[in-house]
Design an enzyme around this catalytic site. Structure first.
Site, PDB file in Angstrom:
ATOM      1  N   TYR A 147      39.065  40.631  40.634  1.00 13.88           N
ATOM      2  CA  TYR A 147      39.793  39.409  40.290  1.00 13.88           C
ATOM      3  C   TYR A 147      41.067  39.335  40.980  1.00 13.88           C
ATOM      4  O   TYR A 147      41.403  38.239  41.768  1.00 13.88           O
ATOM      5  CB  TYR A 147      39.857  39.318  38.912  1.00 13.88           C
ATOM      6  CG  TYR A 147      40.599  38.005  38.212  1.00 13.88           C
ATOM      7  CD1 TYR A 147      40.117  36.609  38.148  1.00 13.88           C
ATOM      8  CD2 TYR A 147      42.050  38.261  38.099  1.00 13.88           C
ATOM      9  CE1 TYR A 147      40.555  35.730  37.683  1.00 13.88           C
ATOM     10  CE2 TYR A 147      42.546  36.966  37.536  1.00 13.88           C
ATOM     11  CZ  TYR A 147      42.091  35.786  37.384  1.00 13.88           C
ATOM     12  OH  TYR A 147      42.855  34.631  36.896  1.00 13.88           O
ATOM     13  N   ILE A 180      47.845  32.918  29.907  1.00  9.78           N
ATOM     14  CA  ILE A 180      47.702  31.575  29.228  1.00  9.78           C
ATOM     15  C   ILE A 180      46.489  31.737  28.387  1.00  9.78           C
ATOM     16  O   ILE A 180      45.278  32.095  28.401  1.00  9.78           O
ATOM     17  CB  ILE A 180      47.354  30.682  30.343  1.00  9.78           C
ATOM     18  CG1 ILE A 180      48.266  30.689  31.611  1.00  9.78           C
ATOM     19  CG2 ILE A 180      47.345  29.426  29.762  1.00  9.78           C
ATOM     20  CD1 ILE A 180      49.749  30.559  31.205  1.00  9.78           C
TER      21      ILE A 180
END
Length: 245
Positions: A147, A180
């Site tokens: 990632y 987030i």
């Protein structure tokens, strides 16, 4: 501030939830016409119901090159022109194995490359812009190795595309969000299932909380707009100072 998005066509890939959905909402609030895509019909229908008038969408797996090109072309036509492309796909390739790397490369990286290829001829007509959503995982070491690597590649790609497409008057920028939290997202799941990891991460953020999709979306709407007309090749961290932790 009027961002000058009224009546302009915006595509948001990976726009059915979280950051992508919030960006679509922010653009609609500015008067834009918006098309979103997602991998599942149910999530797409739910997102379009939230967005209401002015929004349209289609099911599209961004790792499918032909399907993605067809979606971008049709959406640009249906919107009456394309002013901005927001590349927000993620395969969440968190495992350091063949599957994790394949997801990251096919979705997070090549999904951005191919969507930009398809959108560029339309954006050239409007002197439009591209906004890529990366991550602060691409700025420094990441526990999710694939990632972080592909998100770093998106940041570099943003710079290279900014130079390449400048002659066509297309701006290319990037946002690197921090952690987030939103309903159904990774950090909400971790709050209840891996609380030690959730709170240890939260404690590294100087503001002492997770971010919200709306906080990313407001920056996104600015960066794709004419108000940011002299900004290109930049990556903006929207993370409450988390990358300094």
């Amino acid at each position: 501030m009027d961002l000058g998005l009224s009546g302009k066509g915006v595509i948001v890939t990976g726009g059915t939830r979280g950051i992508g959905l919030a960006i679509a909402k922010a653009c609609l609030a500015e008067g834009a016409r918006v098309s979103i895509c997602g991998r599942g019909a149910d999530s797409l229908d739910a997102a379009l119901a939230q967005l209401g008038d002015g929004a349209q969408g289609a099911v599209c797996d961004v790792s499918d090159a032909d399907a993605l090109a067809a979606y971008i072309s049709k959406a640009a036509t249906d919107l009456g022109g394309l002013f901005a492309l927001v590349n927000n796909p993620s395969g969440f390739g968190g495992t350091d194995d063949e599957d994790g790397w394949r997801k990251g490369i096919d979705v997070d990286l090549m999904g951005v490359v191919r969507a930009t290829w398809a959108a560029a001829p339309h954006l050239e007509k409007t002197a439009g812009s591209v906004l890529n959503i990366s991550s602060i995982s691409g700025i420094g070491p990441s526990g999710s190795i694939p990632y972080g690597a592909v998100k770093a590649a998106v940041i570099q790609l943003t710079q290279s595309h900014a130079v390449r497409y400048a002659r066509q008057r297309i701006r290319v920028n990037c946002i690197a969000p921090g952690s987030i939290e939103f309903p159904g997202g990774t950090w909400e799941w971790r709050r209840y299932n891996e609380p030690d990891g959730y709170f240890s991460t939260r404690d590294t953020i100087p503001f002492g909380r997770m971010g919200t999709p709306d906080e990313v979306a407001r920056v996104a709407a600015f960066l794709i707009s004419e108000a940011a007309g002299w900004v290109t090749g930049q990556t903006v961290a929207v993370d409450g100072g988390q990358n300094f932790g």
